[in-house]
Design an enzyme around this catalytic site. Structure first.
Site, PDB file in Angstrom:
ATOM      1  N   ASP A   6     -42.448   3.001  24.532  1.00  0.00           N
ATOM      2  CA  ASP A   6     -41.367   2.108  24.959  1.00  0.00           C
ATOM      3  C   ASP A   6     -40.333   2.916  25.731  1.00  0.00           C
ATOM      4  O   ASP A   6     -39.664   3.780  25.168  1.00  0.00           O
ATOM      5  CB  ASP A   6     -40.727   1.440  23.738  1.00  0.00           C
ATOM      6  CG  ASP A   6     -39.871   0.241  24.088  1.00  0.00           C
ATOM      7  OD1 ASP A   6     -39.378   0.162  25.233  1.00  0.00           O
ATOM      8  OD2 ASP A   6     -39.683  -0.620  23.211  1.00  0.00           O
ATOM      9  N   ARG A  17     -37.751   1.537  27.436  1.00  0.00           N
ATOM     10  CA  ARG A  17     -36.555   0.730  27.707  1.00  0.00           C
ATOM     11  C   ARG A  17     -35.265   1.401  27.232  1.00  0.00           C
ATOM     12  O   ARG A  17     -35.264   2.173  26.285  1.00  0.00           O
ATOM     13  CB  ARG A  17     -36.685  -0.646  27.047  1.00  0.00           C
ATOM     14  CG  ARG A  17     -37.733  -1.511  27.707  1.00  0.00           C
ATOM     15  CD  ARG A  17     -37.951  -2.795  26.971  1.00  0.00           C
ATOM     16  NE  ARG A  17     -38.607  -2.538  25.686  1.00  0.00           N
ATOM     17  CZ  ARG A  17     -38.990  -3.482  24.848  1.00  0.00           C
ATOM     18  NH1 ARG A  17     -38.771  -4.748  25.128  1.00  0.00           N
ATOM     19  NH2 ARG A  17     -39.592  -3.173  23.711  1.00  0.00           N
TER      20      ARG A  17
END
Length: 196
Positions: free
Chosen positions: A126, A128
């Site tokens: 991930d 983000r």
């Protein structure tokens, strides 16, 4: 602040009228939006959803993820509660970008799971950055939220950015034969809380 608010307008939807706020990242001009339903009441925790961009799920109704269904569920829940905010976080494919996401899909078609595919492409599971979302909350003077999420990483990053999460509300999507492995991987390898 990493963002500036550019404009707002009324956005009619099947669930009622939202206010759509446009934001721009100062460093690169990338856009993000927030949809606000009802009134933001000072010092009262507001129902909130951070929805990361997923063109394949949100616009093309892909069954290989739970994104599009989660988006609809969140908008419906916010409207039914009478107020809330949905941040549309423009970090496609857990921030690897659309073309890399398609490459990851191809690797998944060959047997890798979503985490392994990202790693094979040189990314973490991930990528983000949810601190941008904390900026949106701060710009809109939202300090306390009831967060619709299954993602503990999102919770941790928002808390670290100064947002008080008074409740985590799961947003559970029924699995199907196309997304079952994906959902299992998110639970087992990314710690997603896919239960109430």
């Amino acid at each position: 602040m990493q963002l500036i608010q550019i404009e707002k307008a009324i956005l009619p939807t099947p669930w009622g009228d939202f206010l759509i706020f446009g934001f721009e990242e100062k460093k690169n001009g990338k856009n993000h939006i927030a949809l606000v339903y009802g009134k933001i009441k000072k010092n009262i925790p507001i129902l909130a959803r951070i929805h990361s961009e997923c063109l394949t799920g949100d616009a093309f109704f892909s069954l290989r993820c739970d994104c599009g269904i989660q988006l609809e569920m969140a908008m419906s829940r916010i409207a039914s509660e009478g107020n809330g905010i949905l941040i549309y976080h423009r970090q496609e494919g857990r921030n690897i970008g659309l073309l890399n996401k398609i490459k990851a899909y191809s690797l998944q078609d060959k047997g890798l799971d979503t985490v392994e595919a990202n790693q094979k492409l040189g990314f973490s599971a991930d990528e983000r950055d949810f601190s941008l979302c904390a900026d949106i909350f701060n710009i809109l003077n939202i300090k306390k939220i009831r967060l619709l999420t299954n993602n503990p990483f999102k919770v941790d990053m928002l808390i670290a950015s100064g947002i008080e999460i008074v409740e985590r509300i799961p947003i559970i999507v029924e699995k199907n034969d196309k997304n079952a492995h994906y959902l299992k991987t998110k639970a087992e390898k990314m710690g997603h809380l896919l239960f109430k």
